[in-house]
Design a protein around this motif. Structure first.
Motif, PDB file in Angstrom:
ATOM      1  N   MET A   1      -4.166 -20.753  30.091  1.00  0.00           N
ATOM      2  CA  MET A   1      -5.532 -21.135  30.215  1.00  0.00           C
ATOM      3  C   MET A   1      -5.614 -22.679  29.842  1.00  0.00           C
TER       4      MET A   1
ATOM      5  N   LYS B   1      -9.643 -22.470  32.569  1.00  0.00           N
ATOM      6  CA  LYS B   1      -9.211 -22.168  33.647  1.00  0.00           C
ATOM      7  C   LYS B   1      -7.811 -21.405  33.552  1.00  0.00           C
ATOM      8  N   ARG B   2      -7.803 -20.574  34.380  1.00  0.00           N
ATOM      9  CA  ARG B   2      -6.355 -19.720  34.422  1.00  0.00           C
ATOM     10  C   ARG B   2      -5.374 -20.530  35.469  1.00  0.00           C
TER      11      ARG B   2
ATOM     12  N   SER C   1      -0.234 -16.851  34.809  1.00  0.00           N
ATOM     13  CA  SER C   1      -0.788 -15.534  34.103  1.00  0.00           C
ATOM     14  C   SER C   1      -0.168 -15.504  32.797  1.00  0.00           C
ATOM     15  N   GLU C   2      -0.730 -14.821  31.926  1.00  0.00           N
ATOM     16  CA  GLU C   2      -0.205 -14.476  30.702  1.00  0.00           C
ATOM     17  C   GLU C   2       0.901 -13.740  30.695  1.00  0.00           C
TER      18      GLU C   2
END
Length: 374
Positions: free
Chosen positions: A257, A261-262, A265-266
């Protein structure tokens, strides 16, 4: 003051009292942001950080140093006239950027996943007499440098970039190990990723980098070297400013992030930071475009480019460090890369560890460089 000291003046300086206040403030904010169960994070040691910055100024090849803790910049200095907002060649740290683009492509469905055979995308470039094992090489193998193909880095780099078709040349290399075998560090592997992204998305790697990374990070991505077929070189020659590199590192530190905002992906960050092989030169672990080593008991994930273009992310300490260097001088000379690792491990990291008065436990092993660098 010596001539060297004059050349290494900071482009961003704070009075020591102001620096100490800022460090105390960021430490307090960081402590409040932690879960209630762990003990509060120690206040960063302003004296140790100042000593590390002074130590950095004595490295003649160093061009920039940025230290960020919990998202607050504590040290930001340019040396020998370098500007922190000016793009610089990050060399093989580009491989870490390419890994992020691949992760985003998988998330968006442009690529099927790390188990997708690269031949399913680049089949038209595979020579008719190619070894059958070429069809076993996956996107994941390329990311972790486990393709098994002969290297195109080091002494083989010149012949490769002198060829008239870089992708075909890579796919023509003899196998020196099985796909998924030992680490064979090769810029050709990341160039195949650039080619795969280009063909799968029908957009250039530059367009993807600007759209998927440059826009959300609010950083400029300048054009860089392309191969004879117009594919942007994957894994070398990208130019980002030290501040842009910090934004990228901070995005990874915050689980993908930035500013709410992404970007990545984690899950991709977890996959990228999972050790999959190790460097035969240093013993450091390697995931998808990231090296890893322990520093005082804390896992440091780092990007490494020729000459000493470095990005360190140490999530357990909420720490991100950027260093750029003279890109024309090898980082192996005089163990310069070892000096950069030691600057972080023994100069910067201790400033964020509990002092003896705050703990009865061990501070962990030191992170000094003892191996031969890559």
């Amino acid at each position: 003051m010596s001539e060297l000291s004059m050349l290494c003046l900071s482009s961003f300086t704070l009075p020591k009292a102001g620096l100490a206040f800022l460090l105390m403030l960021t430490g307090a904010v960081g402590a409040l942001a932690q879960p209630t169960s762990p003990p509060p994070a120690p206040v960063p040691d302003a004296k140790l950080i100042e000593e590390a910055a002074t130590r950095a100024s004595d490295l003649p090849n160093l061009r920039s140093l940025i230290v960020s803790h919990n998202g607050s910049v504590l040290v930001e200095r340019g040396f020998s006239g370098a500007r922190l907002d000016r793009p610089t060649n990050i060399k093989s740290a580009s491989k870490t950027i390419m890994s992020a683009l691949v992760g985003i492509a998988i998330e968006r469905g442009t690529l099927r996943g790390v188990d997708q055979p690269v031949a399913s995308i680049l089949g038209q470039s595979i020579p008719s007499d190619a070894d059958a094992r070429i069809k076993k090489i996956t996107i994941g193998h390329l990311l972790s440098m486990q393709a098994g193909l002969g290297r195109t880095s080091g002494r083989n780099y010149g012949a490769w970039i002198s060829s008239d078709n870089w992708v075909r040349y890579i796919l023509s290399r003899p196998f020196v190990d099985e796909p998924g075998g030992r680490m064979l560090y090769s810029t050709g592997s990341t160039h195949l990723l650039s080619a795969a992204l280009t063909r799968a998305s029908k957009r250039s790697t530059l367009e993807l980098a600007r759209d998927w990374l440059g826009e959300p990070l609010e950083v400029d991505v300048a054009p860089w070297t392309r191969d004879p077929q117009g594919i942007y070189l994957g894994g070398n020659e990208m130019a980002l400013s030290p501040r842009a590199l910090l934004r990228f590192g901070e995005m990874y530190r915050q689980g993908g992030m930035i500013d709410g905002k992404r970007v990545v992906s984690e899950n991709w960050i977890r996959e990228s930071w999972t050790p999959r092989t190790s460097s035969p030169f240093t013993g450091d672990a390697y995931g998808y475009g990231w090296f890893m080593r322990e520093m005082h008991g804390h896992r440091a994930h780092y990007a490494w480019g020729f000459g000493g273009q470095m990005l360190y992310v140490i999530p357990s300490l909420s720490l991100t460090v950027v260093m750029t260097s003279n890109a024309t001088e090898p980082s192996r000379e005089d163990n310069y890369i070892g000096q950069l690792h030691a600057l972080v491990a023994d100069g910067i990291v201790p400033a964020f560890l509990p002092r003896q008065s705050e703990t009865t436990g061990s501070l962990g092993t030191n992170g000094s460089q003892t191996e031969k660098p890559l």
